[in-house]
Design a protein around this motif. Structure first.
Motif, PDB file in Angstrom:
ATOM      1  N   GLY A 185       0.800  -1.217   0.000  1.00 42.35           N
ATOM      2  CA  GLY A 185       0.000   0.000   0.000  1.00 42.35           C
ATOM      3  C   GLY A 185       0.832   1.265   0.000  1.00 42.35           C
ATOM      4  O   GLY A 185       1.797   1.410  -0.754  1.00 42.35           O
ATOM      5  N   ASP A 186       0.474   2.189   0.919  1.00 42.43           N
ATOM      6  CA  ASP A 186       1.175   3.478   1.004  1.00 42.43           C
ATOM      7  C   ASP A 186       2.619   3.333   1.484  1.00 42.43           C
ATOM      8  O   ASP A 186       3.417   4.254   1.328  1.00 42.43           O
ATOM      9  CB  ASP A 186       0.425   4.426   1.949  1.00 42.43           C
ATOM     10  N   GLU A 187       2.939   2.170   2.067  1.00 48.30           N
ATOM     11  CA  GLU A 187       4.309   1.961   2.535  1.00 48.30           C
ATOM     12  C   GLU A 187       5.311   2.022   1.383  1.00 48.30           C
ATOM     13  O   GLU A 187       6.450   2.451   1.565  1.00 48.30           O
ATOM     14  CB  GLU A 187       4.426   0.595   3.222  1.00 48.30           C
ATOM     15  N   VAL A 188       4.898   1.601   0.196  1.00 56.68           N
ATOM     16  CA  VAL A 188       5.822   1.510  -0.931  1.00 56.68           C
ATOM     17  C   VAL A 188       6.415   2.877  -1.251  1.00 56.68           C
ATOM     18  O   VAL A 188       7.638   3.047  -1.333  1.00 56.68           O
ATOM     19  CB  VAL A 188       5.116   0.926  -2.168  1.00 56.68           C
ATOM     20  N   ALA A 189       5.553   3.867  -1.448  1.00 50.22           N
ATOM     21  CA  ALA A 189       6.035   5.205  -1.787  1.00 50.22           C
ATOM     22  C   ALA A 189       6.876   5.799  -0.667  1.00 50.22           C
ATOM     23  O   ALA A 189       7.882   6.473  -0.907  1.00 50.22           O
ATOM     24  CB  ALA A 189       4.848   6.115  -2.107  1.00 50.22           C
ATOM     25  N   GLU A 190       6.480   5.540   0.580  1.00 56.77           N
ATOM     26  CA  GLU A 190       7.207   6.107   1.706  1.00 56.77           C
ATOM     27  C   GLU A 190       8.594   5.480   1.846  1.00 56.77           C
ATOM     28  O   GLU A 190       9.589   6.181   2.086  1.00 56.77           O
ATOM     29  CB  GLU A 190       6.408   5.922   2.995  1.00 56.77           C
ATOM     30  N   ILE A 191       8.676   4.169   1.701  1.00 54.86           N
ATOM     31  CA  ILE A 191       9.983   3.498   1.783  1.00 54.86           C
ATOM     32  C   ILE A 191      10.887   3.988   0.660  1.00 54.86           C
ATOM     33  O   ILE A 191      12.080   4.262   0.860  1.00 54.86           O
ATOM     34  CB  ILE A 191       9.826   1.967   1.715  1.00 54.86           C
ATOM     35  N   ALA A 192      10.330   4.099  -0.548  1.00 53.19           N
ATOM     36  CA  ALA A 192      11.108   4.589  -1.687  1.00 53.19           C
ATOM     37  C   ALA A 192      11.634   5.991  -1.412  1.00 53.19           C
ATOM     38  O   ALA A 192      12.801   6.303  -1.681  1.00 53.19           O
ATOM     39  CB  ALA A 192      10.262   4.576  -2.956  1.00 53.19           C
ATOM     40  N   ARG A 193      10.782   6.857  -0.860  1.00 50.37           N
ATOM     41  CA  ARG A 193      11.204   8.233  -0.563  1.00 50.37           C
ATOM     42  C   ARG A 193      12.341   8.247   0.450  1.00 50.37           C
ATOM     43  O   ARG A 193      13.332   8.965   0.284  1.00 50.37           O
ATOM     44  CB  ARG A 193      10.015   9.030  -0.022  1.00 50.37           C
ATOM     45  N   ARG A 194      12.226   7.435   1.482  1.00 54.69           N
ATOM     46  CA  ARG A 194      13.235   7.440   2.548  1.00 54.69           C
ATOM     47  C   ARG A 194      14.602   6.956   2.054  1.00 54.69           C
ATOM     48  O   ARG A 194      15.633   7.553   2.374  1.00 54.69           O
ATOM     49  CB  ARG A 194      12.768   6.564   3.715  1.00 54.69           C
ATOM     50  N   ILE A 195      14.630   5.897   1.267  1.00 58.18           N
ATOM     51  CA  ILE A 195      15.944   5.381   0.861  1.00 58.18           C
ATOM     52  C   ILE A 195      16.568   6.254  -0.229  1.00 58.18           C
ATOM     53  O   ILE A 195      17.794   6.336  -0.330  1.00 58.18           O
ATOM     54  CB  ILE A 195      15.875   3.897   0.424  1.00 58.18           C
ATOM     55  N   VAL A 196      15.741   6.930  -1.036  1.00 59.34           N
ATOM     56  CA  VAL A 196      16.293   7.864  -2.023  1.00 59.34           C
ATOM     57  C   VAL A 196      16.904   9.059  -1.308  1.00 59.34           C
ATOM     58  O   VAL A 196      18.019   9.502  -1.625  1.00 59.34           O
ATOM     59  CB  VAL A 196      15.215   8.315  -3.022  1.00 59.34           C
ATOM     60  N   GLU A 197      16.172   9.599  -0.320  1.00 63.68           N
ATOM     61  CA  GLU A 197      16.700  10.744   0.432  1.00 63.68           C
ATOM     62  C   GLU A 197      17.962  10.371   1.201  1.00 63.68           C
ATOM     63  O   GLU A 197      18.877  11.184   1.351  1.00 63.68           O
ATOM     64  CB  GLU A 197      15.635  11.265   1.395  1.00 63.68           C
ATOM     65  N   GLY A 198      18.021   9.124   1.661  1.00 61.54           N
ATOM     66  CA  GLY A 198      19.196   8.680   2.410  1.00 61.54           C
ATOM     67  C   GLY A 198      20.343   8.246   1.515  1.00 61.54           C
ATOM     68  O   GLY A 198      21.412   7.900   2.018  1.00 61.54           O
TER      69      GLY A 198
END
Length: 428
Positions: A396-409
């Motif tokens: 669900g919404d976890e996908v976009a959030e995880i993607a955002r976090r690892i890209v920013e990191g």
């Protein structure tokens, strides 16, 4: 090693005669597959199992490849939506973005040299190869009759034998005489047609020359079927003169260095092969022909060319052989390929080939612009980050959030994705 493992064998008598579910049972037992893997192999797809079983040998399952639509494509004045089958993120997006940037400049203009294929007949054991060559050339009219008799339907559609070429080549195994028959295969890719003609013609060549014919097969270097596409991107649309000049420099790097050219052309084929696959055509034939064409000068070079126009804009062009068809093989029997061809709304194989070439040029523009500006990783890895999120179990919404976090990191890998998911769920 266990006793069971030592008794395993790949020698399964009559495997091809078994029902599909029985083949799956054999494979599952051989590989100690768990229930999850076994269910996946048996899962239905959008392709009928009976049809798949008759397309290849020993079929046990199908593998789904996502099909995306490249938007913004205008080819020869017509807007088209282009289906692309690929597992690689950013490929479809790159084509759509590239096409958008040249849409107002008219999109892509294309042309094609023809729809002719070549079959080769290898002749060995002639004491006088020069004389043998002439003997074959003297029989042109008879060769035309023999070839056209193989496929009266093709001749009725305006295709058939077109030309004859005979070459002598010197090899470590001795002199060989190679006959090329050139055949217009119209809206078919034409492999089966030209192969049948070569098979029929070979005994005659042997009889005329006193030699021995060996290989009788088409050539995938389809240089009688070359497609060209060009487009212009305004300097303003791509971000200014600095970006334009960097892209031209990137092209010259590829055109003069085979290490770079291999990756440069692979990017082009990301787009080309995706459309070829989506339409049920032969990706291996197209890829081998394209790479051989890139090396036709004796040095492996870029399939595209880029230059600055008199108005200061960026002009790109692509030229490559594209042996694709609308009839025959998987194109005719694969229901998804037929549906995707309907999306393209093409009426001839030539029209399909010209669209594919335009996609290849758009793909190259997108890759070169990314490399010349932000680097390939930023856009590509942003999309790849979503795949990593899925891989570690995000939903669900976890996908976009995880993607955002690892890209920013700036840690775009599976371990970082797993850690981000664990942290997110702890916070939730």
């Amino acid at each position: 090693m266990t006793d069971d493992a030592t008794r395993r064998t790949s020698r399964i008598s009559g495997f091809h005669k078994l029902r599909v579910e029985q083949r799956i049972d054999h494979v599952a037992a051989f590989a100690d597959l768990g229930d999850e893997h076994r269910r996946q192999l048996a899962a239905p797809s959008n392709m009928d199992t009976h049809l798949a079983d008759h397309m290849i040998e020993n079929m046990i399952t199908t593998i789904a490849i996502p099909v995306g639509i490249a938007t913004n494509m205008r080819v020869d004045g017509r807007d088209v939506l282009v289906p692309m089958a690929t597992e690689e993120s950013s490929v479809v997006a790159a084509v759509g973005n590239s096409a958008r940037q040249c849409y107002e400049s008219g999109g892509f203009t294309t042309s094609m040299s023809g729809t002719e294929m070549i079959a080769q007949i290898q002749l060995l054991g002639v004491p006088d190869p020069a004389r043998a060559r002439l003997l074959i050339l003297e029989r042109r009219a008879e060769i035309e009759r023999i070839c056209n008799a193989c496929d009266p339907t093709l001749v009725g559609l305006g295709g058939g034998f077109r030309d004859l070429d005979v070459r002598r080549i010197d090899t470590p195994a001795g002199s060989m005489v190679i006959t090329h028959i050139v055949v217009d295969t119209r809206d078919a890719m034409g492999a089966n047609t030209v192969n049948s003609m070569a098979e029929r013609l070979a005994p005659n060549i042997a009889a005329w020359t006193g030699g021995r014919t060996l290989l009788r097969i088409l050539s995938n270097l389809a240089d009688r079927r070359v497609v060209r596409a060009r487009a212009t991107w305004t300097c303003a649309a791509i971000g200014g003169a600095e970006v334009r000049d960097a892209m031209v420099a990137a092209y010259h790097f590829a055109d003069n260095d085979p290490y770079r050219a291999a990756t440069h052309n692979k990017g082009i084929m990301n787009g080309v092969s995706a459309v070829v696959l989506a339409t049920g055509n032969d990706t291996r034939a197209v890829e081998s022909g394209a790479h051989a064409f890139a090396a036709r000068s004796g040095r492996y070079r870029s399939l595209t060319s880029w230059e600055v126009t008199a108005d200061g804009d960026l002009a790109g062009a692509i030229e490559l052989p594209l042996a694709v068809g609308l009839v025959g093989g998987a194109v005719k029997i694969h229901p998804t390929a037929r549906a995707l061809l309907a999306v393209l709304q093409v009426g001839t194989a030539s029209e399909l080939a010209r669209i594919i070439a335009a996609v290849g040029l758009a793909q190259n523009f997108g890759a070169m612009k990314a490399l010349a500006t932000e680097g390939i990783q930023r856009g590509h890895m942003s999309l790849h980050a979503r795949n990593l999120a899925f891989a570690v179990g995000a939903v669900g919404d976890e996908v976009a959030e995880i993607a955002r976090r690892i890209v920013e990191g700036r840690s775009i890998n599976e371990a970082a994705a797993a850690a981000a998911l664990a942290e997110l769920r702890e916070q939730g």
